[in-house]
Design an enzyme around this catalytic site. Structure first.
Site, short mmCIF file in Angstrom:
data_model
loop_
_atom_site.label_atom_id
_atom_site.label_comp_id
_atom_site.label_asym_id
_atom_site.label_seq_id
_atom_site.Cartn_x
_atom_site.Cartn_y
_atom_site.Cartn_z
CE LYS A 188 -3.91 2.05 2.56
NZ LYS A 188 -4.81 1.91 3.73
CB SER A 218 -8.21 3.63 2.71
OG SER A 218 -7.33 3.12 3.69
CB SER A 221 -8.29 0.86 5.69
OG SER A 221 -9.06 2.03 5.52
#
Ligand code: GLN
Length: 487
Positions: free
Chosen positions: A80, A155, A179
């Protein structure tokens, strides 16, 4: 089954037995990237093919010579884009950090490198990890591989989309209010938010520091445990990192928990829960009963207030953490500066997207004099009570179970103009972060239209090992985790 559909554990075993080379794995995933990325848009930054190939060759050469190899040797791991990678751009999917190249690696990146994993690109996300659909990325819209008209969750949407879509066998995400677990659920993956303090936050770009944790996304429980085992552990550079040994999660995984008691909070089955999601969750409870588990009712009486408390605490901390991006010390600087204040405000107005600005405004408001007692300090009290609810409930059960999300993946754009509707998708995940406890999402079925559904398992602090074993009991008698989307 093609290579890109296999789990990391399978890929490791095939390499060990000499049937597969790291270079073949690298080629398979580089090809998958080339073929699928145009459709899925999972990555902020593409994997560097020449570096990936070089690393894979080095691993094959070491193996040939009989030299020792790390536990993730030759396994591509997508990262990420909220985690600092030395010499590799790290943007948080924000214009503010468009050109930021960190001079150091996050702790978890060091751990991956030490275990011979292959860093495989940086994944797209909601800007600064604020969001539940990845629609808040300043750059692109990641897609759900099960239905590319739909969001992959957020997210960590890019991290979920790329693993579910066969572009990497493993990925790292971060979870401040859901997330990791939420995109894992919506993309049919296993994802864990570890106990606060289990994984070092060094090099994780801060959103809300008292809630943020780094964690794994994977196809199954074993892979999830393997990746957590690799990244967890003490790091003196994060003062909240706990100095306790990391249990060997993968070794105990197949030992079922005897006399398992599952607590089911009625508060997780109220208004807003989709009926198909509810019936998949209740079906999972029946599976556990067949395995000998006892299901009991528990109550988390303060959970109706958790979402409101979260949306005060998280923006408050964000407003403070994001103050550093002023166009002077850090981040985007406007091309048309004025005096100091004008330069600050123009840089921030240009660098931050709408949702990030909304959070900063909310956060500074709830911290401002005259409002702090009414909002921020009250939210901290609620947080304390949410934690106490869990402590009380875990006196009576080993694990708490319920849905990870109220609905399956929604259509891109469906909630884009309604921030409150989007915040509601975190209703079952935020309590876990407020309380600092571990949470795991595992696949437990599909809707009639073929969208994955996630079952959430919550445990007492530092019971990750137990959660993995409980999850594995269910996984061993179901096949949801073996399904792959048709792309
Ligand atoms: N959706 C939540 C938020 O926007 C959680 C995000 C996260 O866990 N990073 O705050």
């Amino acid at each position: 089954m093609s290579l890109i559909e296999k789990t990391a554990s399978e890929l490791l075993a095939l390499q060990k037995s000499g049937q597969l080379q790291a270079t073949e794995i690298a080629e398979a995933f580089l090809n998958a990237y080339a073929a699928r990325e145009p459709q899925l848009q999972s990555f902020m930054l593409a994997p560097d093919a020449s570096v990936v190939r070089q690393q894979a060759e080095a691993i094959d050469a070491k193996r040939k010579k009989g030299q020792p190899l790390g536990r993730l040797a030759g396994i591509p791991v997508a990262i990420k884009d909220v985690l600092c990678t030395r010499g590799i751009r790290t943007t948080c999917s924000s214009k503010m950090l468009e050109h930021f190249v960190p001079p150091y690696d996050a702790h978890v990146i060091e751990r991956l490198k030490a275990e011979d994993a292959i860093l495989f690109g940086k994944t797209n996300m909601d800007e600064f990890a604020m969001g539940s659909s990845t629609e808040n990325s300043a750059y692109k819209m990641s897609r759900n591989p099960w239905d590319t008209e739909r969001i992959p969750g957020g997210s960590s949407g890019g991290s979920a989309s790329c693993v579910a879509g066969g572009q990497a066998p493993l990925s790292l995400g971060s979870d401040t209010g859901g997330s990791i677990r939420q995109p894992a659920a919506l993309c049919g993956l296993v994802g864990m938010k570890p106990t606060y303090g289990r994984v070092s936050r060094y090099g994780l770009i801060a959103f809300a520091s008292s809630l943020d944790q780094v964690g794994p996304l994977a196809h199954d429980v074993r892979d999830c445990a393997l990746l957590l085992e690799t990244i967890a552990g003490h790091d003196p550079r994060d003062s909240t990192s706990v100095n306790d040994p990391v249990p060997p999660y993968t070794q105990t995984l197949d030992q079922p928990i005897k006399n398992l008691t599952i607590g089911v909070p009625k508060e997780f089955f109220g208004q807003g829960l989709d009926s198909e999601v509810e019936s998949a969750i209740r079906q999972a409870f029946r599976e556990y009963e067949k395995l000998g588990a006892k299901i009991i009712d528990v109550s988390l009486p303060h959970s109706p207030y958790a979402l409101a408390a979260y949306y005060i605490v998280a923006p408050a901390e964000a407003s403070s953490n994001l103050a550093r991006y002023d166009g002077m010390h850090y981040g985007h600087r406007t091309a048309t500066p004025g005096d100091l204040i004008a330069t600050y405000s123009k840089s921030r107005a240009e660098g931050f997207g709408k949702e990030v600005q909304r959070r900063i405004i909310l956060g500074t408001y709830v911290l401002s004099s005259g409002y702090k007692d009414a909002y921020y300090l009250k939210a901290l009290k609620v947080r304390r009570l949410v934690k106490k609810d869990f402590d009380d409930a875990f006196q009576h059960c080993d694990v708490i179970m319920g849905p990870t999300t109220p609905t399956a993946a929604f259509k891109i754009g469906e909630k884009a103009n309604d921030p409150l509707a989007l915040y509601l998708s975190d209703v079952y995940t935020v309590s876990c972060n407020l309380a600092g406890i571990p949470g795991l999402s595992i696949p437990c079925g599909f809707t009639r239209s073929g969208l994955p559904i996630g079952l959430q398992l919550l445990g007492a602090p530092f019971t990750e090992e137990k959660l993995f074993r409980i999850a594995r009991m269910y996984e061993a008698v179901t096949d949801w985790h073996t399904r792959r989307p048709k792309l």
